[in-house]
Design a protein around this motif. Structure first.
Motif, short mmCIF file in Angstrom:
data_model
loop_
_atom_site.label_atom_id
_atom_site.label_comp_id
_atom_site.label_asym_id
_atom_site.label_seq_id
_atom_site.Cartn_x
_atom_site.Cartn_y
_atom_site.Cartn_z
N GLN A 286 1.05 -0.88 0.24
CA GLN A 286 0.45 -0.07 0.02
C GLN A 286 0.53 1.10 -0.55
O GLN A 286 0.64 2.19 -0.71
N LEU A 287 1.97 1.40 1.15
CA LEU A 287 3.41 2.04 0.39
C LEU A 287 3.05 2.91 -0.73
O LEU A 287 3.42 3.80 -1.66
N ALA A 288 4.35 1.71 -1.54
CA ALA A 288 4.25 1.39 -2.60
C ALA A 288 3.39 1.76 -4.08
O ALA A 288 3.95 3.27 -4.29
N LEU A 289 2.10 1.84 -3.48
CA LEU A 289 1.13 2.66 -4.41
C LEU A 289 0.76 3.76 -3.93
O LEU A 289 0.58 4.74 -4.99
N ALA A 290 0.31 4.09 -2.91
CA ALA A 290 0.60 5.65 -2.20
C ALA A 290 1.45 7.03 -2.94
O ALA A 290 1.40 7.69 -3.11
N TRP A 291 2.64 6.31 -2.86
CA TRP A 291 3.94 7.05 -3.15
C TRP A 291 3.68 7.07 -4.79
O TRP A 291 4.03 8.32 -5.09
N ILE A 292 3.01 6.19 -5.35
CA ILE A 292 3.17 6.64 -6.88
C ILE A 292 2.45 7.83 -7.40
O ILE A 292 2.06 8.45 -7.68
N MET A 293 1.07 7.71 -6.11
CA MET A 293 -0.16 8.45 -6.37
C MET A 293 0.55 9.75 -6.55
O MET A 293 -0.13 10.45 -6.58
N ARG B 260 -7.24 -11.74 -7.14
CA ARG B 260 -7.43 -12.30 -6.37
C ARG B 260 -8.50 -11.17 -5.17
O ARG B 260 -7.39 -9.61 -5.21
N VAL B 261 -9.55 -11.66 -4.81
CA VAL B 261 -10.04 -10.13 -3.89
C VAL B 261 -9.97 -9.44 -3.09
O VAL B 261 -9.69 -8.14 -2.70
N LYS B 262 -8.94 -10.34 -2.56
CA LYS B 262 -8.07 -9.72 -0.84
C LYS B 262 -7.08 -8.79 -1.41
O LYS B 262 -6.97 -7.45 -0.54
N TYR B 263 -6.05 -9.07 -2.17
CA TYR B 263 -5.59 -7.83 -2.99
C TYR B 263 -5.99 -6.65 -3.55
O TYR B 263 -5.87 -5.47 -2.82
N VAL B 264 -7.19 -7.41 -4.50
CA VAL B 264 -8.03 -6.16 -5.21
C VAL B 264 -8.39 -4.53 -3.52
O VAL B 264 -8.17 -3.83 -3.39
N GLU B 265 -9.03 -5.77 -2.74
CA GLU B 265 -9.57 -4.37 -2.39
C GLU B 265 -8.23 -3.72 -0.92
O GLU B 265 -8.38 -2.48 -0.86
N GLU B 266 -7.60 -4.24 -0.49
CA GLU B 266 -6.17 -3.58 0.04
C GLU B 266 -5.59 -3.35 -0.84
O GLU B 266 -5.10 -1.75 -0.87
N ASN B 267 -5.56 -2.92 -2.55
CA ASN B 267 -5.13 -2.48 -3.16
C ASN B 267 -5.18 -1.33 -3.35
O ASN B 267 -5.73 0.46 -3.44
N ILE B 268 -7.05 -1.39 -3.38
CA ILE B 268 -8.35 0.16 -2.95
C ILE B 268 -7.90 0.96 -2.49
O ILE B 268 -7.64 2.18 -2.31
N ALA B 269 -7.54 0.74 -1.56
CA ALA B 269 -7.87 0.44 -0.03
C ALA B 269 -6.97 2.19 0.46
O ALA B 269 -6.10 3.07 0.84
N ALA B 270 -5.58 1.73 -0.80
CA ALA B 270 -4.43 2.82 -0.75
C ALA B 270 -4.57 4.45 -1.25
O ALA B 270 -3.62 5.33 -1.23
N VAL B 271 -5.71 4.23 -1.42
CA VAL B 271 -5.90 5.95 -2.21
C VAL B 271 -6.10 6.77 -1.45
O VAL B 271 -5.97 7.68 -1.19
N ASN B 272 -6.46 6.00 -0.36
CA ASN B 272 -6.96 6.80 1.20
C ASN B 272 -5.94 7.30 2.16
O ASN B 272 -5.90 7.81 3.11
#
Length: 336
Positions: free
Chosen positions: A270-277, A289-301
């Motif tokens: 999530q931290l890596a994704l937040a850095w790019i955004m 996998r559903v688990k990871y798409v939920e985790e990834n999308i939560a990085a938006v916040n």
């Protein structure tokens, strides 16, 4: 449906969620299981869950499968095409038997034929964002972009993009038809396009950056402990970042990033994704996998302060050798 913050991808009018979904790993790639085995039902459930959370920006390509990935997406979006933004790619030649020929093809005739095939495989009459997957060394990019622009005029494509190209190619292409986005591998682990000035070129021309492998092909998740954790049928087994001493050097960097993530009570992915955004780009982490798409999308916040951004970039500063993103042969086809 929940909503994700929308951003403008480039300056041509395309708005997308701040994070997309890379679908490559949902099917094989030239016989390799990209990031382990896939299950169609689980992949489709992941696409549906992404949509529920507001993640409707899907990324695929004719190469993935080949062709099977687009066909899988067609099943997932059936009856709801209007709710999705679909990006696919052409220019890596797939023959009439659905086999990868091993070469790039950016000729007008191939682009037109491939577009018709992708439309059929996706079960749609338009593609939202159509990329040139790899530059064809035998065909001027201007010719390829002219063909892509023709598809826009016909209403079969809304916006066009390029993938893994250099600054001069981007400028040459943009002069023929406006380019909406360029897709490149970009993450805390892979910042070559910054070093080469490609990101500066995109900013100068008003072109968006779509970052694939934003979690370092899974390395930045912190879940890999040894090269032995990667199966022989996994694409990553053959990439320099995941081999020998380089693997363990990278693991040390990941462990430092995990410390920052722990302090913020988020995962290192999530931290890596937040850095790019935070840098103003759109990541498209791949998962099936559903688990990871939920985790990834939560990085938006997740918001990062300038101090936190600097800390991360001090851990892995520009110029850090984390290993080439492709084999020596594969590197010949990018950033030209």
């Amino acid at each position: 449906m929940n909503s994700i913050r929308q951003v403008n991808l480039g300056t041509q009018g395309l708005a997308v969620p701040a994070i997309g979904l890379g679908c490559m790993g949902m099917t094989e790639l030239a016989g390799l299981k990209t990031y382990g085995p896939a299950n169609d039902a689980e992949s489709i459930a992941t696409i549906h869950r992404s949509l529920e959370l507001g993640g409707n920006f899907l990324d695929t390509a004719e190469l993935y499968g080949p062709l099977l990935n687009e066909q899988l997406i067609a099943k997932a979006i059936s009856g709801n095409r209007h709710k999705y933004i679909i990006a696919t790619k052409t220019g890596v030649e797939i023959d009439h038997n659905g086999k990868y020929t091993g070469k790039a093809n950016g000729t007008k005739s191939y682009v037109k034929k491939a577009a018709e095939r992708s439309l059929k495989n996706l079960g749609t009459d338009y593609i939202d964002l159509y990329y040139l997957h790899r530059l064809d060394p035998e065909t001027p990019v201007e010719e390829t972009v002219e063909a892509l622009g023709g598809l826009v005029k016909e209403g079969k494509v809304k916006y066009i993009g390029l993938s893994e190209v250099g600054s001069q190619t981007i400028r040459n292409a943009h002069a023929v038809h406006p380019i909406t986005a360029v897709q490149s591998e970009y993450s805390l682990f892979e910042r070559q396009i910054e070093e080469l000035g490609i990101i500066d070129t995109l900013k100068d021309l008003g072109i968006g950056l779509v970052a694939y492998s934003p979690i370092g092909r899974g390395f930045l998740s912190g879940e890999l402990k040894s090269p032995d954790d990667i199966a022989a049928t996994d694409l990553r087994k053959y990439l320099p970042k995941f081999q020998g001493d380089q693997f363990y050097k990278n693991l040390e960097l990941v462990n430092e990033i995990k410390k920052v993530a722990l302090e913020k009570n988020v995962t290192s992915a999530q931290l890596a994704l937040a850095w790019i955004m935070a840098k103003g780009h759109v990541p498209i982490p791949g998962t099936k996998r559903v688990k990871y798409v939920e985790e990834n999308i939560a990085a938006v916040n997740i918001s990062l302060t300038d101090e936190e951004l600097n800390r991360l970039e001090t851990i892995i500063p520009l110029g850090t050798d984390t290993g080439a993103k492709y084999s020596e042969e594969g590197m010949k086809s990018i950033n030209r």
